[in-house]
Design an enzyme around this catalytic site. Sequence first.
Site, PDB file in Angstrom:
ATOM      1  N   GLU A   1       0.820  -1.219   0.000  1.00  0.00           N
ATOM      2  CA  GLU A   1       0.000   0.000   0.000  1.00  0.00           C
ATOM      3  C   GLU A   1       0.851   1.267   0.000  1.00  0.00           C
ATOM      4  OE1 GLU A   1      -0.984  -2.758   1.503  1.00  0.00           O
ATOM      5  OE2 GLU A   1      -2.986  -3.046   0.668  1.00  0.00           O
TER       6      GLU A   1
ATOM      7  N   HIS B   1     -12.773  -4.475   7.848  1.00  0.00           N
ATOM      8  CA  HIS B   1     -13.076  -4.353   6.427  1.00  0.00           C
ATOM      9  C   HIS B   1     -14.406  -3.648   6.195  1.00  0.00           C
ATOM     10  CE1 HIS B   1      -9.942  -7.420   6.124  1.00  0.00           C
ATOM     11  NE2 HIS B   1      -9.934  -7.280   4.823  1.00  0.00           N
TER      12      HIS B   1
END
Lengths: 343, 327
Positions: free
Chosen positions: B60, B129
């Site tokens: 990321e 999530h």
Amino acid sequence: MKDSRAGPRHRGALPNDDIGVETRLEMFRLQVEIRDCEKRAHDLFLQNLVKGTSHLSLGQEAIAAAFGTAMQPGDKSFCTYRGHAHTLARGVGMEKMLGELMLRDIGLMRGKGGSMHLTSVEHGVMGSYAIIGAHLPIACGSAWRAQYLGDGDVSVCFFGDGTTNIGAFHEALNFAAVWKLPVVFVCENNLYMEYTPIADVTAVAHPAADRAAAYGLERIVIDGNDADVVYRTAIAALEKARGGDGPSLIECLTYRHSGHSRADPAKYRPEGELDRWLERDPVKIYRQRLLDFGIAPEEISRIEERSREKVDEATAACKASPPAPEALLTADVYDDGGWAWRN
Amino acid sequence: MAELTYREAVARAIAQEMRRDERVVFLGEDVAKAGGVFKATVGLLEEFGPRRVRDTPISEQAILGAAMGAAMTGLRPIAEIMFSDFMAVCFDYVANEFPKTRYMTNGQLSVPLVVRTGNGGGVRFGAQHSQSIENWSMMIPGLKVVAPSSPIDVIGLMAAAVRDNNPVIFHEHKALYAVKGEVPDGEIVDTLGTAKILRAGKDCTIVALAMMVPRALEAANRLSRDHGIDAEVIDVRCLVPLDTQAILGSVVKTGRLFTVEENPRLCGWGAEIVSIVADEVFWDLDGPCVRITTPHIPLPAADHLEDIALPTADRIVERVSRVMNGD
Ligand SMILES: Cc1ncc(C[n+]2csc(CCOP(=O)(O)OP(=O)(O)O)c2C)c(N)n1
């Protein structure tokens, strides 16, 4: 004179010299000017004219000077808060650099950035990054752009040994290797992260080079105090990148003569360590090499004198410069030049 | 005119911008060959090829760092962070690098990029999530923050984000990907910083974002039918820049403000809107400003627990009607 393999051979240059006198003089000039300028930054700090913090790279000049000489004008450099040397080595004027340290209007960012954020886009100096490791992926992005547009420039990213233990280092190396990006990662291993010896916190002896294989890269460890060695390595890595053969990771062994930042007296260093490294002071070594090459002592002195004059001129210009104007406070938060976050 | 899903709108928006401008490139995990974990980028690799649509490693920091390096040297990247929760893994770029570069360099560099990310709950993915994180980036000077609620807004706002010279964080709502909407043919370009009044009303103003927008609309219809309360519903669409004009104008008209937020209560964007309203049109208010939010908890995965946590149309109806009736 950038790539001087075909450079002039005169004034006693050895017949097998692959570097050339012009290039050597350029590297010497840069090392001397970086040294003098940083010493002046320290003096100005003692006079309370440089505020905040600043991180000197006294002792590490050969790396910036050699890369600055080897790089081409369109190439991009990315450095850290310890970035005075890299900034000067790309051709940025001393008054712009010192002016930023003094937070004056004359400074590179007119005082808005400070010593840890030196940027000069016109010189390809794409910023100094104060968050450890952040700029390695950013350099990848710049290299990706060069690859995508066929621009032909190389992005060079300087960082310390401590940076090799942060995730972004590893992400960037893998990313650069799989995308075959034209980027050169240059680790300046000065043996310390801030105050802690790198060996105490690193699983391998050579924090950068010993990890190169993990990313399919060649293991490169060089003497970072010898500008010639750095220059030759730089030329090879830049050519490789420009030729489409992907990234390199170079570990330069060096040593910072002073503390991490100005607040640090560096008491943690073992007795005798500094003295041993002072014998291998890059500026001293290089000066002697030029003499050995037969370069006239007067020519060397001229470079040294001119450097001191330049520092004095720059200091005077900075002292005469007003502080950053208040209108800058809210300028350039957003692209329209302002700071409005609501309509 | 075609009926498109929100997820198809994402791919159409990116394609629209990539066709128009060769500098637009797209990178992220599983975005190319696989077409995205939410299938929101299907077809892009086929049309634009691996040079412009690129799969990345699970990195990321490298994704956002590379997007930034490319943006500040001449490209206009769109980067995907798969789940918005993962923004925390690369938050240095969001918080320290993108938004401060222009300022610190005194305007020498700009970072024209878009980070798009699957945001929000309602799909039983659990606490790591499902977060609604738009307020994480809202508080950082230098960023623009978008969160569309419909397919047509996805396209128009994405186009505006890609063409903007500032870094834009673009929150797509996971629970909206399957939602359909009519979308006209041809190029669509919207304007950042414009809220939409989706339902006109005279009794109170309900301000919502993303998945809360359809719920607020449903609640407004029921409030009108069952309680005789005529609510105006505003889709903020963009938190920075914030369309305070639309909100203040509506509150001046109705005299009452409700915000419906998916994010946990503390420091949610609704608090900022309430504060602006209290500051600037206090004397036009006929009652307290009320925030309807998720409690200050991580989101549970269990269906019935997640359903209780997130504001529902039922809860909005119940809260608004009670407050409007003075209890
Ligand atoms: C992410 C992050 N963690 C910690 C720091 C604080 N810090 C500033 S310099 C430094 C040491 C860096 O060492 P190294 O990478 O070897 O570079 P050097 O200072 O030797 O040039 C640390 C820990 C920081 N700036 N950023």
